[in-house]
Design a protein around this motif. Structure first.
Motif, PDB file in Angstrom:
ATOM      1  N   HIS A  12      24.246  41.146 -61.202  1.00  0.00           N
ATOM      2  CA  HIS A  12      23.415  39.992 -61.444  1.00  0.00           C
ATOM      3  C   HIS A  12      24.300  38.924 -61.231  1.00  0.00           C
ATOM      4  N   PRO A  13      25.139  38.797 -60.292  1.00  0.00           N
ATOM      5  CA  PRO A  13      26.174  37.450 -59.702  1.00  0.00           C
ATOM      6  C   PRO A  13      25.827  36.245 -60.207  1.00  0.00           C
ATOM      7  N   ALA A  14      24.527  35.825 -59.725  1.00  0.00           N
ATOM      8  CA  ALA A  14      23.923  34.483 -59.852  1.00  0.00           C
ATOM      9  C   ALA A  14      23.689  34.328 -61.535  1.00  0.00           C
ATOM     10  N   GLU A  15      23.112  35.253 -61.991  1.00  0.00           N
ATOM     11  CA  GLU A  15      22.866  34.970 -63.553  1.00  0.00           C
ATOM     12  C   GLU A  15      24.346  34.836 -64.414  1.00  0.00           C
ATOM     13  N   ALA A  16      25.082  35.761 -63.857  1.00  0.00           N
ATOM     14  CA  ALA A  16      26.485  35.769 -64.510  1.00  0.00           C
ATOM     15  C   ALA A  16      27.113  34.389 -64.248  1.00  0.00           C
ATOM     16  N   ALA A  17      27.216  33.942 -63.011  1.00  0.00           N
ATOM     17  CA  ALA A  17      27.610  32.638 -62.664  1.00  0.00           C
ATOM     18  C   ALA A  17      27.185  31.476 -63.523  1.00  0.00           C
ATOM     19  N   LYS A  18      25.929  31.583 -63.793  1.00  0.00           N
ATOM     20  CA  LYS A  18      25.122  30.734 -64.483  1.00  0.00           C
ATOM     21  C   LYS A  18      25.537  30.509 -66.059  1.00  0.00           C
ATOM     22  N   LEU A  19      25.682  31.800 -66.509  1.00  0.00           N
ATOM     23  CA  LEU A  19      26.134  32.002 -67.908  1.00  0.00           C
ATOM     24  C   LEU A  19      27.724  31.511 -67.974  1.00  0.00           C
ATOM     25  N   ALA A  20      28.523  31.860 -67.092  1.00  0.00           N
ATOM     26  CA  ALA A  20      30.139  31.535 -67.218  1.00  0.00           C
ATOM     27  C   ALA A  20      29.961  29.862 -67.016  1.00  0.00           C
ATOM     28  N   THR A  21      29.022  29.418 -66.210  1.00  0.00           N
ATOM     29  CA  THR A  21      29.148  27.815 -65.972  1.00  0.00           C
ATOM     30  C   THR A  21      28.723  27.219 -67.304  1.00  0.00           C
ATOM     31  N   TRP A  22      27.743  27.789 -67.937  1.00  0.00           N
ATOM     32  CA  TRP A  22      27.356  26.988 -69.147  1.00  0.00           C
ATOM     33  C   TRP A  22      28.080  27.235 -70.331  1.00  0.00           C
ATOM     34  N   LEU A  23      28.805  28.289 -70.456  1.00  0.00           N
ATOM     35  CA  LEU A  23      30.039  28.536 -71.384  1.00  0.00           C
ATOM     36  C   LEU A  23      31.120  27.771 -71.301  1.00  0.00           C
ATOM     37  N   THR A  24      31.501  27.215 -70.033  1.00  0.00           N
ATOM     38  CA  THR A  24      32.618  26.251 -69.821  1.00  0.00           C
ATOM     39  C   THR A  24      32.055  24.988 -69.670  1.00  0.00           C
ATOM     40  N   ASP A  25      30.735  24.724 -69.985  1.00  0.00           N
ATOM     41  CA  ASP A  25      30.263  23.216 -69.821  1.00  0.00           C
ATOM     42  C   ASP A  25      30.790  22.315 -71.075  1.00  0.00           C
TER      43      ASP A  25
END
Length: 440
Positions: free
Chosen positions: A328-341
């Motif tokens: 799930h690369p898109a969802e994983a990238a979305k989570l990583a981006t949110w956590l580093t906001d």
């Protein structure tokens, strides 16, 4: 990638180099279909140490129906490195989001094609969120962003007020900063004060030599590697001079010879075993954990001063990466981006006692001026924002953490245990370097 370099990487985890070749560089064939209540997705995340994400996971799940986060936290960066490379070698098993520590980021860069280019999910559009050197660290030589920065580790100096007072030293954190030299603080002054403290109390000054050494090396323009990736230890006169400075202090009884990341299950922080400790921002969270384990609290007298011998220095910090093997690369990238906001970084900092790498989060923490009760109500944000000024990221080669942990740490134990001279310890380091890195 040339075979000799590949062998060095896999030696970190004690796995066969051919396994990484076999795992290949292709994508994981994951789906970019968005998660929803009708399309539930489980995302796995692996972190290490004190990351402060538990509440954020719950918040993310609430905001994103259909997403379930399965979290795995590994005890320490070294174990996380072994876990990551073992799974890279096997070609499977990595989480959808993996935390990578600065010290072994260089090894990850050697296999960066096995990680998702986060530019494909908007990383380039938000690069100005971070201090520039942090974003650059997570970018491979081809311009692919394979890691979004979480925290950084600007260094301040932790000290124990009760122990300083007993030795006749000042206890106010601003006076302590001046005692060490303020903006002109040097390692020579640090060790001289240690000798003064030792003469007054008969006690050790610092916990053990390896952490002090790591801090000294991190301040050099080039550390264990040159900027172009060549080993930079043997024949390095400046590095040897710093080693001798440390060796002389340790020979004078300034080291408490503590076990790294253990400190007698935290007891050394409450029983007066040592009076100062090098403190990258994340170390405050580690000390908090140790004090709690030993039944200590604010009454133990620990404080933190806006000063560091030798000037600005960064030790550590992490990144969030998405392996190509993620389903799930898109969802994983979305989570990583949110956590580093920045908004989430502020919350992470409060939970983990670390210092964020995004500018907005840093400004927020400074503006909020929340005192750190455990460290005598120290203005945490103000101090570490000050210590972050002037930090320049040092290039970390592929086996940087291996050299620190398995080359110099054992050699420095020779000094801490009074089992040999500076020459003997340095020669042991060179021998270990040849055995574990050069000829491996």
């Amino acid at each position: 990638m040339e075979y000799s370099r590949l062998r060095k990487i896999t030696a970190l985890a004690g796995v066969a180099s051919l396994a990484i070749v076999a795992s290949g560089c292709g994508g994981g064939g994951g789906s970019d279909e968005a998660a929803s209540a009708d399309n539930p997705v489980t995302l796995t995340v692996t972190t290490f140490g004190q990351f402060g994400y538990d509440d954020l996971y719950a918040e993310y799940e609430e905001q994103n129906p259909g997403v379930t986060i399965e979290a795995n936290n590994i005890d320490g960066s070294a174990n996380a490195r072994v876990d990551a490379f073992t799974k890279l070698a096997a070609g499977s098993g990595l989480s959808d989001v993996v935390a990578v520590e600065e010290g072994w980021l260089g090894s990850i860069m050697e296999v960066s094609d096995q990680f998702v280019d986060l530019n494909e999910y908007g990383a380039a559009d938000i690069k100005d969120n971070w201090v520039d050197w942090k974003f650059e660290q997570g970018t491979d030589p081809e311009g692919r962003v394979i890691g979004l920065g979480t925290d950084i580790g600007p260094q301040a100096l932790c000290f124990n007020r009760e122990l300083f007072d007993a030795a006749g030293l000042p206890t106010d954190r601003e006076e302590v900063a001046e005692l060490f030299g303020g903006d002109d603080a040097t390692w020579e002054t640090y060790f001289d004060l240690g000798r003064q403290y030792n003469e007054a109390t008969g006690k050790a000054w610092y916990d053990q030599s390896s952490f002090v050494w790591n801090s000294m090396v991190n301040q050099m323009d080039e550390g264990y590697y040159t900027a172009d990736g060549e080993l930079n230890i043997e024949g390095n006169e400046a590095m040897r001079a710093q080693f001798d400075l440390l060796a002389a202090g340790t020979a004078d009884g300034l080291s408490a010879n503590q076990k790294q990341f253990d400190w007698g299950k935290g007891k050394a922080f409450v029983d007066g075993s040592f009076a100062v400790h090098v403190c990258p921002a994340w170390m405050l969270g580690t000390i908090k954990e140790q004090l709690e384990a030993a039944g200590g609290g604010p009454e133990t007298g620990w404080d933190v001063a806006d000063v560091f011998p030798g000037g600005a220095s960064n030790w550590g910090g992490a990144f969030l990466s998405v392996p190509e093997s993620s389903e799930h690369p898109a969802e994983a990238a979305k989570l990583a981006t949110w956590l580093t906001d920045p908004e989430q970084m502020v919350k992470q900092s409060a939970a983990a006692n670390n210092f964020p790498s995004t500018l907005e989060a840093q400004q927020k923490i400074v503006a909020d001026a929340v005192p750190n009760e455990l460290f005598n109500d120290a203005p945490y944000g103000e101090i570490f924002a000050s210590r972050a000024e002037g930090v320049v990221a040092q290039f970390k080669g592929p086996q940087d953490s291996e050299i620190q942990e398995n080359v110099f740490a054992p050699a420095l134990k020779i000094l801490d245990s009074d089992a040999g001279t500076a020459d003997e310890a340095w020669n042991e380091a060179l021998q270990l370097l040849n055995d574990r890195v050069v000829n491996n």
